[in-house]
Motif scaffolding. Structure first.
Motif, PDB file in Angstrom:
ATOM      1  N   GLY A 169      35.589  45.560  31.531  1.00  0.00           N
ATOM      2  CA  GLY A 169      35.892  44.504  30.581  1.00  0.00           C
ATOM      3  C   GLY A 169      35.183  44.796  29.267  1.00  0.00           C
ATOM      4  O   GLY A 169      34.000  45.140  29.267  1.00  0.00           O
ATOM      5  N   LYS A 170      35.886  44.664  28.167  1.00  0.00           N
ATOM      6  CA  LYS A 170      35.269  44.856  26.863  1.00  0.00           C
ATOM      7  C   LYS A 170      35.258  43.527  26.127  1.00  0.00           C
ATOM      8  O   LYS A 170      36.303  42.909  25.904  1.00  0.00           O
ATOM      9  CB  LYS A 170      36.008  45.912  26.043  1.00  0.00           C
ATOM     10  CG  LYS A 170      35.284  46.247  24.731  1.00  0.00           C
ATOM     11  CD  LYS A 170      35.958  47.386  23.976  1.00  0.00           C
ATOM     12  CE  LYS A 170      35.177  47.708  22.695  1.00  0.00           C
ATOM     13  NZ  LYS A 170      35.831  48.765  21.905  1.00  0.00           N
ATOM     14  N   PHE A 171      34.052  43.100  25.744  1.00  0.00           N
ATOM     15  CA  PHE A 171      33.858  41.837  25.042  1.00  0.00           C
ATOM     16  C   PHE A 171      33.443  42.175  23.617  1.00  0.00           C
ATOM     17  O   PHE A 171      32.354  42.694  23.378  1.00  0.00           O
ATOM     18  CB  PHE A 171      32.772  41.018  25.749  1.00  0.00           C
ATOM     19  CG  PHE A 171      32.604  39.623  25.219  1.00  0.00           C
ATOM     20  CD1 PHE A 171      33.358  38.584  25.743  1.00  0.00           C
ATOM     21  CD2 PHE A 171      31.695  39.353  24.213  1.00  0.00           C
ATOM     22  CE1 PHE A 171      33.206  37.278  25.267  1.00  0.00           C
ATOM     23  CE2 PHE A 171      31.533  38.060  23.723  1.00  0.00           C
ATOM     24  CZ  PHE A 171      32.288  37.023  24.258  1.00  0.00           C
ATOM     25  N   ALA A 219      32.162  31.801  25.861  1.00  0.00           N
ATOM     26  CA  ALA A 219      33.287  32.706  26.083  1.00  0.00           C
ATOM     27  C   ALA A 219      32.864  33.899  26.938  1.00  0.00           C
ATOM     28  O   ALA A 219      33.632  34.377  27.790  1.00  0.00           O
ATOM     29  CB  ALA A 219      33.855  33.176  24.743  1.00  0.00           C
ATOM     30  N   TYR A 220      31.636  34.365  26.743  1.00  0.00           N
ATOM     31  CA  TYR A 220      31.149  35.524  27.492  1.00  0.00           C
ATOM     32  C   TYR A 220      31.060  35.221  28.983  1.00  0.00           C
ATOM     33  O   TYR A 220      31.563  35.989  29.814  1.00  0.00           O
ATOM     34  CB  TYR A 220      29.787  35.963  26.956  1.00  0.00           C
ATOM     35  CG  TYR A 220      29.293  37.276  27.532  1.00  0.00           C
ATOM     36  CD1 TYR A 220      29.671  38.487  26.971  1.00  0.00           C
ATOM     37  CD2 TYR A 220      28.466  37.305  28.651  1.00  0.00           C
ATOM     38  CE1 TYR A 220      29.233  39.690  27.497  1.00  0.00           C
ATOM     39  CE2 TYR A 220      28.020  38.502  29.184  1.00  0.00           C
ATOM     40  CZ  TYR A 220      28.407  39.693  28.602  1.00  0.00           C
ATOM     41  OH  TYR A 220      27.973  40.887  29.141  1.00  0.00           O
ATOM     42  N   VAL A 224      33.177  37.114  31.936  1.00  0.00           N
ATOM     43  CA  VAL A 224      32.543  37.841  33.037  1.00  0.00           C
ATOM     44  C   VAL A 224      32.949  37.236  34.378  1.00  0.00           C
ATOM     45  O   VAL A 224      33.292  37.957  35.329  1.00  0.00           O
ATOM     46  CB  VAL A 224      31.008  37.835  32.880  1.00  0.00           C
ATOM     47  CG1 VAL A 224      30.341  38.438  34.115  1.00  0.00           C
ATOM     48  CG2 VAL A 224      30.597  38.607  31.635  1.00  0.00           C
ATOM     49  N   GLY A 225      32.929  35.911  34.471  1.00  0.00           N
ATOM     50  CA  GLY A 225      33.276  35.251  35.727  1.00  0.00           C
ATOM     51  C   GLY A 225      34.721  35.432  36.134  1.00  0.00           C
ATOM     52  O   GLY A 225      35.043  35.442  37.324  1.00  0.00           O
ATOM     53  N   GLY A 226      35.597  35.592  35.151  1.00  0.00           N
ATOM     54  CA  GLY A 226      37.020  35.708  35.464  1.00  0.00           C
ATOM     55  C   GLY A 226      37.554  37.123  35.501  1.00  0.00           C
ATOM     56  O   GLY A 226      38.742  37.338  35.772  1.00  0.00           O
ATOM     57  N   PRO A 231      40.931  48.217  38.900  1.00  0.00           N
ATOM     58  CA  PRO A 231      40.604  49.217  37.871  1.00  0.00           C
ATOM     59  C   PRO A 231      41.467  49.026  36.632  1.00  0.00           C
ATOM     60  O   PRO A 231      42.594  48.534  36.700  1.00  0.00           O
ATOM     61  CB  PRO A 231      40.902  50.544  38.566  1.00  0.00           C
ATOM     62  CG  PRO A 231      40.813  50.240  40.022  1.00  0.00           C
ATOM     63  CD  PRO A 231      41.322  48.838  40.175  1.00  0.00           C
ATOM     64  N   GLY A 232      40.933  49.416  35.503  1.00  0.00           N
ATOM     65  CA  GLY A 232      41.649  49.280  34.242  1.00  0.00           C
ATOM     66  C   GLY A 232      40.811  48.520  33.231  1.00  0.00           C
ATOM     67  O   GLY A 232      39.764  47.953  33.560  1.00  0.00           O
ATOM     68  N   LEU A 233      41.270  48.523  31.999  1.00  0.00           N
ATOM     69  CA  LEU A 233      40.546  47.900  30.898  1.00  0.00           C
ATOM     70  C   LEU A 233      41.118  46.521  30.593  1.00  0.00           C
ATOM     71  O   LEU A 233      42.320  46.362  30.411  1.00  0.00           O
ATOM     72  CB  LEU A 233      40.628  48.777  29.646  1.00  0.00           C
ATOM     73  CG  LEU A 233      40.010  48.202  28.366  1.00  0.00           C
ATOM     74  CD1 LEU A 233      38.510  48.026  28.520  1.00  0.00           C
ATOM     75  CD2 LEU A 233      40.325  49.099  27.166  1.00  0.00           C
ATOM     76  N   GLN A 234      40.229  45.524  30.581  1.00  0.00           N
ATOM     77  CA  GLN A 234      40.570  44.180  30.118  1.00  0.00           C
ATOM     78  C   GLN A 234      39.654  43.875  28.935  1.00  0.00           C
ATOM     79  O   GLN A 234      38.516  44.305  28.911  1.00  0.00           O
ATOM     80  CB  GLN A 234      40.372  43.156  31.232  1.00  0.00           C
ATOM     81  CG  GLN A 234      41.200  43.449  32.489  1.00  0.00           C
ATOM     82  CD  GLN A 234      40.801  42.567  33.655  1.00  0.00           C
ATOM     83  OE1 GLN A 234      40.951  41.357  33.592  1.00  0.00           O
ATOM     84  NE2 GLN A 234      40.282  43.172  34.719  1.00  0.00           N
TER      85      GLN A 234
END
Length: 301
Positions: A169-171, A219-220, A224-226, A231-234
């Motif tokens: 995950g990218k925030f 939002a962070y 993270v919780g969701g 595999p893959g980028l969200q």
């Protein structure tokens, strides 16, 4: 979840860990320095608060010997890699290669160790000032060598998480502001007004994305919780007040005048220097993402 979080002594790091812990997650926070390194200043205040919300591991920079010892002996569900080499982030002489090396030190080994123990996801903090991030003038180049180092760090983790089949995950953060921030633009405004002076805004025409750090932290922890295990980028690019810097300065002045009893006068310069892109903002309204948020209470803070 059990979370290993790097970069907890930073402004946003403290707020992210606080939000994660208050949402019920257990957080372990390795810090680069020893306790004496955080004895004073605003970073020292943040670390004292951090200890209330996380189990701090001292002298454990990302990928270092003590850090690797922690991931070898403990089990984590999520790695939140928020730490990054910053230094003089505005300098054109910023060491891109050195920052990339520090941000990714032993990362392949760390991810394999943690993956073998059940790590299912990594959350990497990005910046709207990286190459290819946010919305604004094309081409979306990196703002600076620092921004370039962040973008290269993202590419590194994207590659290895794909190879190792770990969810990434990218925030992406824009311009957070709020309590325990380093003395930057908002700090300058407050200091000037407390001295009874008019604050100047030299770049009122740049369109930027300022977001209260509590909203960003909410939002962070939701992200993270969701985050799924597949595999893959969200990714998410949470946005706050998308407006000209002069408009944001007026907004900030209005909110502070109500609460501080100061005149909070501003002088907006005629902007002639446009060496940075005129517009760079995030694209996902954070208020819609988190659902409920008390904006007035955030300004009170």
């Amino acid at each position: 979840m059990r979370i290993l979080f790097t970069g907890g002594s930073s402004f946003t790091g403290l707020w992210f860990i606080k939000a994660l812990n208050e949402a019920g997650h257990e957080v372990v926070a390795p810090l680069r320095g020893e306790p004496s390194d955080y004895a004073g200043g605003v970073r020292g205040e943040r670390v004292r608060l951090l200890e209330k919300h996380a189990n701090v591991v001292w002298g454990a920079p990302f990928g270092g010997e003590r850090f690797v010892d922690v991931v070898s002996k403990q089990v984590f569900d999520v790695l939140c890699h928020h730490a990054a080499q910053v230094g003089d982030y505005r300098s054109p002489e910023f060491d891109v290669a050195g920052a990339l090396a520090a941000n990714t030190r032993n990362a392949h080994h760390v991810l394999r160790l943690m993956g073998d123990k059940g790590l299912s996801k990594v959350v990497l903090t990005g910046s709207v000032f990286e190459q290819g991030e946010g919305a604004g003038e094309a081409p979306l180049r990196a703002f600076s060598p620092y921004g370039l180092s962040k973008g290269l760090t993202s590419q590194y983790f994207t590659y290895w998480c794909s190879v190792l089949q770990i969810s990434l995950g990218k925030f992406v953060i824009s311009n957070p502001f709020g309590p325990y921030e380093e003395p930057r633009f908002c700090g300058y405004l407050i200091k000037t007004w407390k001295n009874g002076l008019r604050a100047g805004v030299r770049t009122p025409d740049y369109i930027r994305d300022n977001i209260h750090v509590r909203l960003l932290a909410n939002a962070y922890h939701v992200f993270v919780g969701g985050l799924g295990n597949q595999p893959g980028l969200q990714r998410i690019n949470p946005s706050g007040y998308v407006e000209a810097q002069g408009v944001f300065a007026k907004r900030f002045a209005s909110e502070m005048a109500k609460r501080l009893g100061l005149s909070c006068d501003l002088e907006l310069s005629l902007q002639t220097d446009f060496s940075e892109p005129r517009m760079r903002v995030n694209t996902d309204p954070a208020l819609a993402y988190v659902g409920e948020f008390d904006e007035g209470a955030a300004w009170d803070e």
